[in-house]
Design a protein around this motif. Structure first.
Motif, PDB file in Angstrom:
ATOM      1  N   HIS A   1       0.818  -1.210   0.000  1.00  0.00           N
ATOM      2  CA  HIS A   1       0.000   0.000   0.000  1.00  0.00           C
ATOM      3  C   HIS A   1       0.855   1.266   0.000  1.00  0.00           C
TER       4      HIS A   1
ATOM      5  N   SER B   1      -8.931  -1.168  -7.416  1.00  0.00           N
ATOM      6  CA  SER B   1      -9.116   0.235  -7.065  1.00  0.00           C
ATOM      7  C   SER B   1      -8.840   1.140  -8.251  1.00  0.00           C
TER       8      SER B   1
ATOM      9  N   PRO C   1     -13.886   4.025   2.337  1.00  0.00           N
ATOM     10  CA  PRO C   1     -12.727   4.848   2.731  1.00  0.00           C
ATOM     11  C   PRO C   1     -11.930   4.235   3.880  1.00  0.00           C
ATOM     12  N   ASN C   2     -10.651   4.578   3.888  1.00  0.00           N
ATOM     13  CA  ASN C   2      -9.757   4.288   5.013  1.00  0.00           C
ATOM     14  C   ASN C   2      -9.553   2.795   5.284  1.00  0.00           C
ATOM     15  N   LEU C   3      -9.631   1.980   4.245  1.00  0.00           N
ATOM     16  CA  LEU C   3      -9.307   0.570   4.393  1.00  0.00           C
ATOM     17  C   LEU C   3      -7.822   0.375   4.079  1.00  0.00           C
ATOM     18  N   THR C   4      -7.046  -0.026   5.050  1.00  0.00           N
ATOM     19  CA  THR C   4      -5.597  -0.161   4.842  1.00  0.00           C
ATOM     20  C   THR C   4      -5.243  -1.354   3.962  1.00  0.00           C
TER      21      THR C   4
ATOM     22  N   GLN D   1      -6.899  -2.166   1.111  1.00  0.00           N
ATOM     23  CA  GLN D   1      -7.477  -1.994  -0.232  1.00  0.00           C
ATOM     24  C   GLN D   1      -6.658  -0.978  -1.023  1.00  0.00           C
TER      25      GLN D   1
ATOM     26  N   HIS E   1     -14.326  -6.434   3.873  1.00  0.00           N
ATOM     27  CA  HIS E   1     -14.873  -5.133   4.227  1.00  0.00           C
ATOM     28  C   HIS E   1     -15.046  -4.219   3.024  1.00  0.00           C
ATOM     29  N   CYS E   2     -14.206  -4.402   2.010  1.00  0.00           N
ATOM     30  CA  CYS E   2     -14.261  -3.512   0.845  1.00  0.00           C
ATOM     31  C   CYS E   2     -15.594  -3.580   0.118  1.00  0.00           C
TER      32      CYS E   2
END
Length: 336
Positions: free
Chosen positions: A113, A266, A294-297, A299, A315-316
């Motif tokens: 990431h 993405s 938002p704020n998914l580490t 993804q 979660h995505c």
């Protein structure tokens, strides 16, 4: 001059190369353009008027190379850059132009990431490959051509959807690129508007489960139509909701309004919906919106998607704002 453009797969990736083909033909009309893809993706380009001759890979690379050698190309334009395209380049021993694939940058983004992506859309990077020939971006975006004989016929869609509908493309090549069935059901239940579900035969069972929430409002077209006919469903829709899949980019080529739902992949991979570079940002904002939790580490976790969630929580997609997507869809249809 004779050139060979290589892009083996898949539907969306081939559509993303279409600005190269159009700009080559229109700006260098003396050039004879040959296009190479896998045979299974023949439909994607078969009606493209800018291609002079087609070649298809169907498992026998040796025979294909013999055929290509006989053409005596002046250039190979490699827009795939994989093992097969490298073998073809080596065998043809001619000048090569290739796009910048950003493999290292994609690896860093999906594994660690660390975002070192160029921020330049893949279609524009493909155009960069032919810049040495004097070819420039015409700013017109993507192409998709439906043969006249492959258009929908009267009666193909229910009368209940004849005034207008939202097309929801429920399929994708990998699990992590698709909303779970219960989320698709929630989305369709929340949208108070006729809906056509679009996908292949492999999506038919999921489509039946989703359409079961309201068989009058929701029509399951998955597996009932060809790619061209499915494209015509998209063309006639008032709005398209899609995962990261081929019909997302076909919708862009048709200049349709799009809501793109992203899971394991993405738009940060420089593959977001693309309408060309002529539009101002305020216009693009009316044409499409990317839905990314938002704020998914974790993804994005992959270039292409995976068969399971690497973190086992998904979660995505599980945390997608379904009510927000439905509200946005209705608003854009009202303002069409």
């Amino acid at each position: 001059m004779k050139v060979l453009v290589i892009r083996f797969s898949s539907i969306g990736d081939i559509v993303l190369t279409t600005p190269v083909i159009r700009c080559l033909k229109q700006q260098l009309p003396h050039v004879e353009i040959h296009f190479l893809s896998k045979l299974q993706f023949k439909a994607v380009t078969e009606a493209n008027p800018y291609i002079d001759q087609f070649h298809y890979y169907n498992g026998n690379l040796s025979t294909l190379i013999k055929t290509l050698k006989a053409e005596e190309f002046n250039y190979v334009i490699d827009l795939h850059k994989n093992f097969r395209s490298y073998k073809i380049r080596w065998a043809l021993r001619t000048k090569v132009l290739a796009y910048h694939k950003q493999s290292v940058q994609k690896f860093l983004l999906t594994r660690f990431h660390i975002n070192l992506m160029a921020g330049r859309h893949i279609s524009l990077r493909c155009l960069d490959a032919v810049a040495p020939l004097g070819v420039m971006d015409d700013r017109k975006g993507l192409d998709y051509f439906i043969p006249p004989h492959a258009l929908l016929k009267p009666g193909d869609l229910p009368v209940s959807h004849s005034v207008g509908y939202i097309a929801i493309v429920i399929g994708a090549s990998y699990f992590t690129k698709k909303l779970p069935v219960e989320k698709l059901q929630q989305l369709c239940a929340t949208i108070n508007y006729p809906i056509v579900l679009v996908g292949g035969k492999e999506d038919a069972e999921t489509g039946n489960a989703v359409a079961a929430i309201d068989t009058i409002k929701v029509y399951n077209a998955c597996g009932k139509f060809s790619l061209h006919e499915s494209t015509d469903i998209v063309r006639q829709s008032h709005l398209v909701i899609a995962h990261d899949t081929g019909l997302l980019y076909i919708a862009c080529a048709l200049q349709k309004k799009v809501l793109a739902i992203w899971g394991g992949t993405s738009p940060a991979l420089d593959v977001e919906p693309f309408y060309g570079t002529a539009y101002k940002q305020e216009t693009l904002d009316t044409l499409y919106h990317n839905y990314v939790v938002p704020n998914l580490t974790c993804q994005p976790c992959s270039n292409f998607g995976t068969a399971t969630c690497p973190k086992n929580h998904f979660h995505c997609m599980q945390w997608q704002n379904i009510e927000g997507i439905a509200k946005d869809a209705l608003q854009r249809v009202i303002n069409k």
